[in-house]
Design a protein around this motif. Structure first.
Motif, short mmCIF file in Angstrom:
data_model
loop_
_atom_site.label_atom_id
_atom_site.label_comp_id
_atom_site.label_asym_id
_atom_site.label_seq_id
_atom_site.Cartn_x
_atom_site.Cartn_y
_atom_site.Cartn_z
N TRP A 139 34.78 34.92 35.81
CA TRP A 139 36.00 34.42 36.12
C TRP A 139 37.06 35.25 35.49
CZ3 TRP A 139 38.82 31.78 31.94
CH2 TRP A 139 38.15 31.68 30.85
N ILE A 140 37.00 36.20 34.29
CA ILE A 140 37.99 36.84 33.80
C ILE A 140 38.18 38.24 34.80
CG2 ILE A 140 38.48 38.53 31.83
CD1 ILE A 140 36.81 36.72 30.25
N ALA A 149 38.44 30.63 39.11
CA ALA A 149 39.56 31.66 39.38
C ALA A 149 40.86 30.69 40.03
CB ALA A 149 38.92 32.41 40.45
N ARG A 152 43.01 29.69 37.36
CA ARG A 152 43.21 30.97 36.76
C ARG A 152 44.66 31.45 37.52
NH1 ARG A 152 39.64 35.13 37.79
NH2 ARG A 152 40.51 35.25 39.67
N GLU A 153 44.41 31.52 38.82
CA GLU A 153 45.43 31.96 39.77
C GLU A 153 46.71 30.82 39.94
OE1 GLU A 153 45.72 34.97 40.87
OE2 GLU A 153 43.90 35.33 39.39
N LYS A 156 48.76 31.26 36.76
CA LYS A 156 49.57 32.57 37.00
C LYS A 156 50.68 32.18 37.65
CE LYS A 156 47.24 36.37 37.47
NZ LYS A 156 46.23 37.35 37.81
N LEU A 191 44.89 26.67 27.68
CA LEU A 191 43.81 27.31 28.74
C LEU A 191 43.05 28.22 28.04
CD1 LEU A 191 45.59 27.67 31.96
CD2 LEU A 191 43.63 26.36 31.58
N ASN A 192 43.84 28.97 26.98
CA ASN A 192 43.07 29.89 26.47
C ASN A 192 42.13 29.41 25.33
OD1 ASN A 192 43.05 32.91 25.23
ND2 ASN A 192 43.62 31.76 23.32
N TRP A 200 37.02 25.67 32.77
CA TRP A 200 38.20 26.00 33.67
C TRP A 200 37.90 25.30 34.84
CZ3 TRP A 200 42.16 30.18 33.46
CH2 TRP A 200 42.60 30.59 32.29
#
Length: 305
Positions: A139-140, A149, A152-153, A156, A191-192, A200
């Motif tokens: 996922w990173i 993902a 994550r997106e 962002k 999230l971090n 996640w």
């Protein structure tokens, strides 16, 4: 050894499902949390899985077993895990990537399998049996279209929107609520602090809920997720995979029609001749089918000897 018992195992990033059949009879169907037994040391994992299967088989070994293993992304990795399991169970074993269970689970012999769940990957075989894989980088780095993902997106996209001073998109409030904060400045920090793809991925429902609520941001994230999955398939086609059939499965794409629709739309653009279907059966059925094929191939070989 039980000569009539076939075992299939689907090792996913989150769950492991083990099924045993004797003819048309289902003997066992057990689901475990993958982290309860798998520690990513292949020798240890093989011993643990073999012990679990043997216990389910009543202390015996199946006539054959096939395993679709998340994280076995090369032929060498598959062969190594396969040899370890075979040595423990004293039976014929085949190990493939978990995405390779999609095609046999759907009742077909050849095609491209796509998984979009905790992670994502596309896998196929060349005509001479060589494994082809695209994605599966975690996922990173990637895992396009996977639960983690998508989150994550989405995060962002929210970051870019807030930096522009825009706050009205439903995705912002829904993802923040899912994470458990009403402070926009805490989004990245929380999230971090949430480690791992599975953690996640638990927030992914917020992305789909936001899209259903009319979020342009969430809709774009889902569309790009489907495009990312299709791009993985295109890479395999360019490397010689049979493009005629693509079977998609995994928790996210099976449960969220918007992602499947985005994938089908992207595939129609990239490879119009491909037939794209969603797997309706549990992938572990594909593992049992591969075990049956293994027994049949061995019987045919003995007949030629």
């Amino acid at each position: 050894m039980d000569q009539n018992l076939l075992a299939g195992v689907d090792i996913g990033g989150t769950k492991t499902r083990i099924m045993g059949r004797r003819g048309s009879s289902l003997l066992f169907d057990k689901t475990l949390v993958t982290d309860e037994w798998r520690i990513r040391q292949m020798e240890v994992d093989a011993a643990k899985l073999a012990a679990i299967v043997a216990e389910l088989c009543g202390g015996s070994s199946p006539a054959a077993m096939a395993v679709g293993a998340h994280g076995c992304d090369t032929d060498e990795q598959c062969r190594r895990f396969q040899a370890l399991l075979s040595a423990h169970l004293k039976t014929s074993v085949q190990v493939v990537n978990d995405a390779e269970l999609m095609v046999p689970a759907a009742g077909y012999d050849d095609g491209i399998g796509v998984v979009a769940g905790t992670g994502s990957i596309a896998v196929a075989r060349t005509a001479d049996g060589k494994m082809l894989a695209a994605g599966g980088w975690g996922w990173i780095l990637g895992d396009e279209g996977s639960a983690a993902a998508l989150v994550r997106e989405a995060a962002k996209a929210i970051r870019r929107t807030l930096d522009r001073g825009q706050e009205g998109d439903p995705l912002i409030a829904m993802l923040m609520r899912e994470i458990g904060t009403d402070d926009q400045t805490k989004l990245g920090i929380l999230l971090n602090e949430t480690r791992g793809a599975a953690a996640w991925g638990r927030y992914a429902n917020a992305v789909f809920d936001a899209a259903n609520a009319g979020s342009p941001l969430a809709s774009r994230v889902i569309k790009e997720g489907g495009e990312g999955l299709a791009a993985l398939v295109q890479l395999l086609i360019e490397r010689g995979a049979n493009a005629s059939l693509v079977v998609a499965g995994g928790g996210v794409i099976a449960e969220q029609p918007m992602l499947m629709d985005a994938f089908v739309e992207a595939m129609a653009s990239l490879s119009p001749a491909s037939r794209v279907i969603l797997l309706r059966e549990p992938p572990v059925i594909g593992a049992v089918a591969l075990a049956a094929r293994l027994v049949a191939d061995e019987a045919q070989s003995r007949g030629r000897a």
